[in-house]
Design an enzyme around this catalytic site. Structure first.
Site, PDB file in Angstrom:
ATOM      1  N   LYS A 158       0.834  -1.202   0.000  1.00  0.00           N
ATOM      2  CA  LYS A 158       0.000   0.000   0.000  1.00  0.00           C
ATOM      3  C   LYS A 158       0.868   1.251   0.000  1.00  0.00           C
ATOM      4  CE  LYS A 158      -4.006  -1.797   2.518  1.00  0.00           C
ATOM      5  NZ  LYS A 158      -4.848  -1.631   3.720  1.00  0.00           N
ATOM      6  N   GLY A 164      -8.186   5.246  -1.181  1.00  0.00           N
ATOM      7  CA  GLY A 164      -8.943   5.115  -2.421  1.00  0.00           C
ATOM      8  C   GLY A 164      -8.336   4.125  -3.402  1.00  0.00           C
ATOM      9  N   GLU A 288      -7.818   3.013   8.167  1.00  0.00           N
ATOM     10  CA  GLU A 288      -7.494   4.425   7.952  1.00  0.00           C
ATOM     11  C   GLU A 288      -8.397   5.261   8.825  1.00  0.00           C
ATOM     12  OE1 GLU A 288      -8.001   5.507   3.818  1.00  0.00           O
ATOM     13  OE2 GLU A 288      -6.799   3.815   3.146  1.00  0.00           O
ATOM     14  N   ARG A 292     -12.775  14.159   8.309  1.00  0.00           N
ATOM     15  CA  ARG A 292     -13.763  15.072   7.715  1.00  0.00           C
ATOM     16  C   ARG A 292     -15.169  14.548   7.990  1.00  0.00           C
ATOM     17  NH1 ARG A 292     -12.120  11.447   3.686  1.00  0.00           N
ATOM     18  NH2 ARG A 292     -13.907  10.244   2.938  1.00  0.00           N
ATOM     19  N   ARG A 336     -26.557   6.171  -3.162  1.00  0.00           N
ATOM     20  CA  ARG A 336     -25.998   7.338  -3.844  1.00  0.00           C
ATOM     21  C   ARG A 336     -26.522   7.352  -5.269  1.00  0.00           C
ATOM     22  NH1 ARG A 336     -19.709   8.236  -1.993  1.00  0.00           N
ATOM     23  NH2 ARG A 336     -19.978   7.636   0.193  1.00  0.00           N
TER      24      ARG A 336
END
Ligand code: MV4
Length: 450
Positions: A158, A164, A288, A292, A336
């Site tokens: 990684k 992402g 992670e 936000r 979504r």
């Protein structure tokens, strides 16, 4: 409390923030690119400042233009929303230098969580369960091979600057490691100008379950339970739900404790999300931390009856939290709705919406900035609405979502949406059973159009 907040964002999240500010008696300033001059966030804010042409690197990412807009309008705080500058440590620092409160963590905190290897070693030290792997970065291919051999394949490389999925490579056998190393390094160098890599045991067929947390300026933190975000395609989330159908009361308590430990160990200020991978045996591992407010925050709001943006603004203003954890009282699912064609590999579509009917009724929430006559600009992401169904049980939430998807009309020349995808999902056996992992979309296919 703040007197005036500038919202450094666009679309539904800008509107979402403006709405809460209005309820709190806080004045709002919208910023917009010329592509967004007819947007609702511009109309609903008390003031609006044009900050540049359509490309986001010349408008929503232009720090000087945004700071100038805040100074001209006398805003005492900036809310970055999600995306754009929300996790930009430089922006957080520049706000501070200008005596403008960045609604989010300080620059150093953003950097510490933004560098994934640093975040992981911070969490290891705080005794938050992490995926077995390298301590920090791996420097050479022989080192990587040695560690991989010791742990056993498969492993994953990684990018420390990643997230992402960029700069990430699964490696299933030693002979493939060197090529994976070279391509992960090149990809992360090109994307982030940082080619640092770390290595982990690859967790096969995991679930992505994240815990919402909030921390205040006095070292207190609490969790607000989980969201299951396993339904993703190419690292883009398509739908989310809470509670997770895989969750147990015992696992929620354990993951909640771990997430609060993660937050308090770094004196986290603001709302944040601790992402975990959960394996088939319900072992969970820190992956992670996002510093936000996230796209999918409304499902949490609906199941615990809590305005996350309001609480985010309050902690930014220096108000203490109660410190109590929140547990889901309802079930919520978010679909979504993107301007993309699910029959053509989710290819983005832009253009004018000529006909729009938003669903409503009991247990339905639609967060959107679009209206009949709105033109979807080609410059930004393709999400045009979030459709949220809330009910006492998962079964009822699915029934409501099905009903709402059938009511939803978005039409215009060339405009396609992901509504047909979500309609099919509500009938998929694996989804209906709640038996899905991050691999779900690998084998998904749209049924033929009727
Ligand atoms: C993993 C993993 C399996 N094992 N790490 C994807 C993006 C980045 N945030 C981390 N990701 C993953 N890390 C280990 N050790 C599988 C993924 C992953 C994934 C994670 C969450 C949601 C969707 C995913 C899709 C593919 C891979």
């Amino acid at each position: 409390m703040f007197k005036k907040i500038l919202i450094a964002n666009r679309g539904e999240i800008a509107l979402r923030i403006i709405r809460t500010c209005k309820e709190m008696g806080i004045k709002t300033v919208a910023v917009y690119s010329t592509a967004d001059k007819d947007s609702l966030h511009v109309r609903f804010a008390d003031e609006a400042v044009c900050i540049g042409p359509p490309p986001s690197n010349q408008s929503y990412l232009q720090i000087p233009a945004i700071i100038s807009a805040a100074e001209i309008t006398n805003a005492d705080a900036i809310h970055p929303g999600y995306g754009f500058l929300a996790e930009n440590s430089k922006f957080s620092r520049i706000c501070k230098e200008h005596d403008i409160k960045f609604i989010g963590p300080e620059g150093d905190m953003i950097d510490r969580m933004g560098d994934k290897a640093t975040a992981k070693s911070t969490m290891t030290k705080a005794k938050v369960p992490c995926i077995p792997g390298s301590e920090g970065l791996v420097d050479t291919v022989p080192q990587a091979k040695k560690l991989a051999k010791k742990m056993g394949y498969p492993v994953i490389l990684k990018a420390t600057a990643g997230g992402g999925g960029k700069g990430m490579r699964e490696v299933w056998k030693e002979e493939d490691l060197e090529d994976a190393w070279d391509s992960a390094k090149a990809e992360s160098k090109a994307a982030f100008d940082n080619d640092g890599l770390y290595l982990e045991k690859f967790v096969v067929n995991p679930r992505h379950i994240e815990i919402q947390i909030i921390g205040d300026q006095f070292g207190n933190a609490a969790h607000l339970s989980e969201r299951d975000c396993s339904i993703q395609r190419r690292h883009q989330k398509l739908m989310e739900e809470t509670p997770s159908p895989f969750m147990t009361d015992e696992l929620r308590k354990k993951m909640g404790i771990a997430a609060v430990k993660a937050a308090t160990s770094i004196n986290y200020e603001g709302v944040g999300t601790v992402e975990f991978l959960v394996d088939a045996d319900r072992n969970f591992y820190f992956m992670e931390m996002n510093t936000r407010i996230q796209v999918e925050h409304p499902i949490t709001e609906e199941v615990i009856n809590f305005d996350l943006v309001r609480e985010q603004i309050k902690v930014a203003a220096g108000i203490k939290i109660s410190g109590k954890n929140y547990f889901p009282q309802m079930h919520a699912i978010e679909c979504r709705i993107n301007a993309e064609d699910p029959y053509k590999n989710f290819m983005p579509s832009a253009g004018k919406i000529t006909e729009l009917h938003k669903p409503g009724g009991h247990g339905i929430r639609v967060d959107t900035h679009v209206y009949a006559g709105y033109t979807i600009p080609p410059n930004y992401d393709s999400m045009i609405a979030k459709l949220i169904a809330i009910a006492q049980t998962r079964e009822e939430a699915i029934a409501k979502m099905k009903r709402a998807l059938k009511e939803f009309v978005v039409e215009g020349p060339g405009i396609k949406t992901t509504i047909p995808f979500h309609k099919q999902m509500m009938r998929e056996e694996a989804f209906v059973k709640g038996d899905y992992t991050t691999n779900f979309m690998d084998t998904f296919e749209m049924e033929a159009k009727k």
